[in-house]
Scaffold this motif. Structure first.
Motif, mmCIF file in Angstrom:
data_model
loop_
_atom_site.group_PDB
_atom_site.id
_atom_site.type_symbol
_atom_site.label_atom_id
_atom_site.label_comp_id
_atom_site.label_asym_id
_atom_site.label_seq_id
_atom_site.Cartn_x
_atom_site.Cartn_y
_atom_site.Cartn_z
ATOM 1 N N CYS A 46 44.060 37.375 52.039
ATOM 2 C CA CYS A 46 44.184 36.135 51.256
ATOM 3 C C CYS A 46 44.624 34.966 52.139
ATOM 4 O O CYS A 46 45.511 35.116 52.977
ATOM 5 C CB CYS A 46 45.217 36.356 50.152
ATOM 6 S SG CYS A 46 45.737 34.852 49.309
ATOM 7 N N GLY B 70 48.644 36.134 50.160
ATOM 8 C CA GLY B 70 48.846 37.144 49.111
ATOM 9 C C GLY B 70 49.286 36.551 47.798
ATOM 10 O O GLY B 70 50.295 36.969 47.234
ATOM 11 N N CYS B 71 48.509 35.596 47.268
ATOM 12 C CA CYS B 71 48.892 34.944 46.008
ATOM 13 C C CYS B 71 48.749 35.895 44.824
ATOM 14 O O CYS B 71 49.419 35.747 43.813
ATOM 15 C CB CYS B 71 48.042 33.688 45.785
ATOM 16 S SG CYS B 71 46.283 34.050 45.542
ATOM 17 N N GLY B 72 47.866 36.887 44.951
ATOM 18 C CA GLY B 72 47.680 37.844 43.861
ATOM 19 C C GLY B 72 46.717 37.374 42.787
ATOM 20 O O GLY B 72 46.369 38.134 41.887
ATOM 21 N N THR B 73 46.272 36.119 42.868
ATOM 22 C CA THR B 73 45.431 35.597 41.789
ATOM 23 C C THR B 73 44.059 35.091 42.246
ATOM 24 O O THR B 73 43.144 35.013 41.437
ATOM 25 C CB THR B 73 46.143 34.430 41.061
ATOM 26 O OG1 THR B 73 46.582 33.496 42.052
ATOM 27 C CG2 THR B 73 47.330 34.935 40.270
ATOM 28 N N CYS B 74 43.904 34.728 43.525
ATOM 29 C CA CYS B 74 42.613 34.179 43.965
ATOM 30 C C CYS B 74 41.550 35.284 43.974
ATOM 31 O O CYS B 74 41.874 36.455 43.838
ATOM 32 C CB CYS B 74 42.750 33.562 45.362
ATOM 33 S SG CYS B 74 43.002 34.774 46.664
ATOM 34 N N CYS C 115 42.138 38.006 46.614
ATOM 35 C CA CYS C 115 43.162 38.972 46.211
ATOM 36 C C CYS C 115 42.631 39.933 45.155
ATOM 37 O O CYS C 115 42.780 41.145 45.270
ATOM 38 C CB CYS C 115 44.395 38.258 45.650
ATOM 39 S SG CYS C 115 45.490 37.628 46.931
HETATM 40 ZN ZN LIG Z 1 45.145 35.359 47.114
#
Ligand SMILES: [Zn+2]
Length: 373
Positions: free
Chosen positions: A53, A57-61, A64
């Motif tokens: 990412c 590591g945003c977890g939402t894009c 990810c």
């Molecule tokens: Zn991300």
């Protein structure tokens, strides 16, 4: 970034190592070690997402999300072909590492069951591991890291995973699935440190039925005749295989979704290749988990009999079977019960070393019968 690892329960040390790596800069190679079912594979995908990412590591894009699903073309997963990771698989990695990532910040290779790399493959891998291009990261995952070549293990940063303590699992089951305190406590104990199995017991009636059937097998095995024992062995192993087949069936839909995302032919061909690897890996993993479930339930049952026979009821895992345990394990049966536990432990050890499944479980059945005759 917490979002990436929110499903990894009770692994503070591992998660803190990984979160720090994402925040401060990651090494080229990591080795995730520890027993099955505690979240290593999930953590490997989450960490890979964080490395790929562009936001760390945003977890939402989309990077990810696709990496977390195991469907990102820059996160390649390698699983044993047959019973080992072969030199051809490593050669392919070696010839691809120099290329830039398709679209992500980094290129990540996740090697599952890394200990199955044979000597040739390990030697070929070592060259890349010694001097990887700056945009490449390796995540090696292993339930049996003691079998890995020291030259490889020593070039990786170790990330230790441990059996999840029962109270942590119980708390997680209550919060996440709304279980009653009693149910959460029961399943957390029955799962013996495997978060994955505890979650299954909590969420699947089928898993709970399976547990019942396995306990019945463990309980009737000592008295069963030759034919009945053979039938039990057939049925037990067939059930593990069938369930593994069933578990990989849903992966085709995921591949189709990834193909929808894919922009060009090169990406699409990578996705198809990754899909094949994934089906193989998930199936092996499902068979492995199925065998752990069988042996874990058997070991737990005889262990409970031993505990019950000395009156240590608090130590019993299968608390919902206390009355039956009283009947089956009168005082004085402790030693034979412990011998049966040892027989299961031996089978578990053999299975870790890829001994033929039927042979390992069949020998286990015979040894249990001898112990509890
Ligand atoms: Zn991300």
């Amino acid at each position: 970034m917490e979002g990436l690892f929110e499903d990894i329960v009770g692994q503070e040390l591992a998660v803190s190592i990984l979160a720090r790596a994402l925040a401060q800069g990651a090494s080229h190679a990591y080795l995730f070690t520890g027993p099955a079912g505690v979240g290593k594979s999930e953590a490997a995908l989450a960490f890979a997402a964080g490395l790929a990412c562009r936001e760390g590591g945003c977890g939402t894009c989309t990077t990810c999300r696709r990496a977390l699903e195991g469907l990102h073309p820059d996160v390649e997963m390698v699983a044993p072909d047959g019973s080992s990771i072969l030199i051809d698989q490593i050669r392919e990695i070696n010839s691809h590492v120099a290329y830039r990532p398709f679209e992500a910040r980094a290129k990540v290779y996740v090697l599952f069951e890394a200990e199955t790399m044979n000597q040739q493959a390990a030697n070929a891998f070592l060259r890349t591991l010694e001097e990887p291009p700056p945009h490449v990261h390796f995540i090696l995952v292993s339930n049996a890291a003691e079998r890995m070549l020291p030259t490889i293990a020593s070039r990786c940063q170790h990330v230790p995973f441990t059996r999840t303590p029962a109270p942590l699992i119980a708390g997680h089951l209550e919060r996440r699935y709304g279980l009653t305190k009693d149910d959460a406590r029961l399943y957390s104990r029955v799962a013996q440190g495997s978060l994955a199995y505890a979650r299954e017991l909590a969420t699947s009636a089928e898993a709970r039925e399976r547990r019942g059937r396995l306990i019945e097998s463990a309980s009737t095995l000592p008295e069963a005749g030759l034919l009945a024992t053979e039938r039990m062995l057939d049925e037990t192993l067939l059930a593990v295989e069938k369930r593994a087949d069933h578990q990989v069936e849903g992966l085709d839909a995921k591949r189709d979704k990834a193909l929808d995302w894919a922009g060009d032919a090169r990406t699409r061909s990578w996705i198809n290749k990754m899909h094949d690897q994934r089906v193989r890996r998930e199936r092996r993993r499902a068979v492995g988990m199925g065998l752990e479930e069988v042996t874990g339930t058997f070991a737990g049952w005889y262990r409970d009999m031993a505990a019950s026979s000395v009156g240590a009821e608090d130590a019993v895992l299968n608390q919902d079977y206390l009355p039956q345990l009283h009947l089956e394990a009168p005082p004085g049966r402790t030693l034979p019960c412990l011998q049966a536990v040892m027989a299961v432990r031996k089978a578990q050890e053999r299975l870790r070393y890829n001994v033929d499944t039927r042979c390992a479980v069949g020998d286990m059945f015979r040894a249990i019968k001898e112990a509890l005759i």
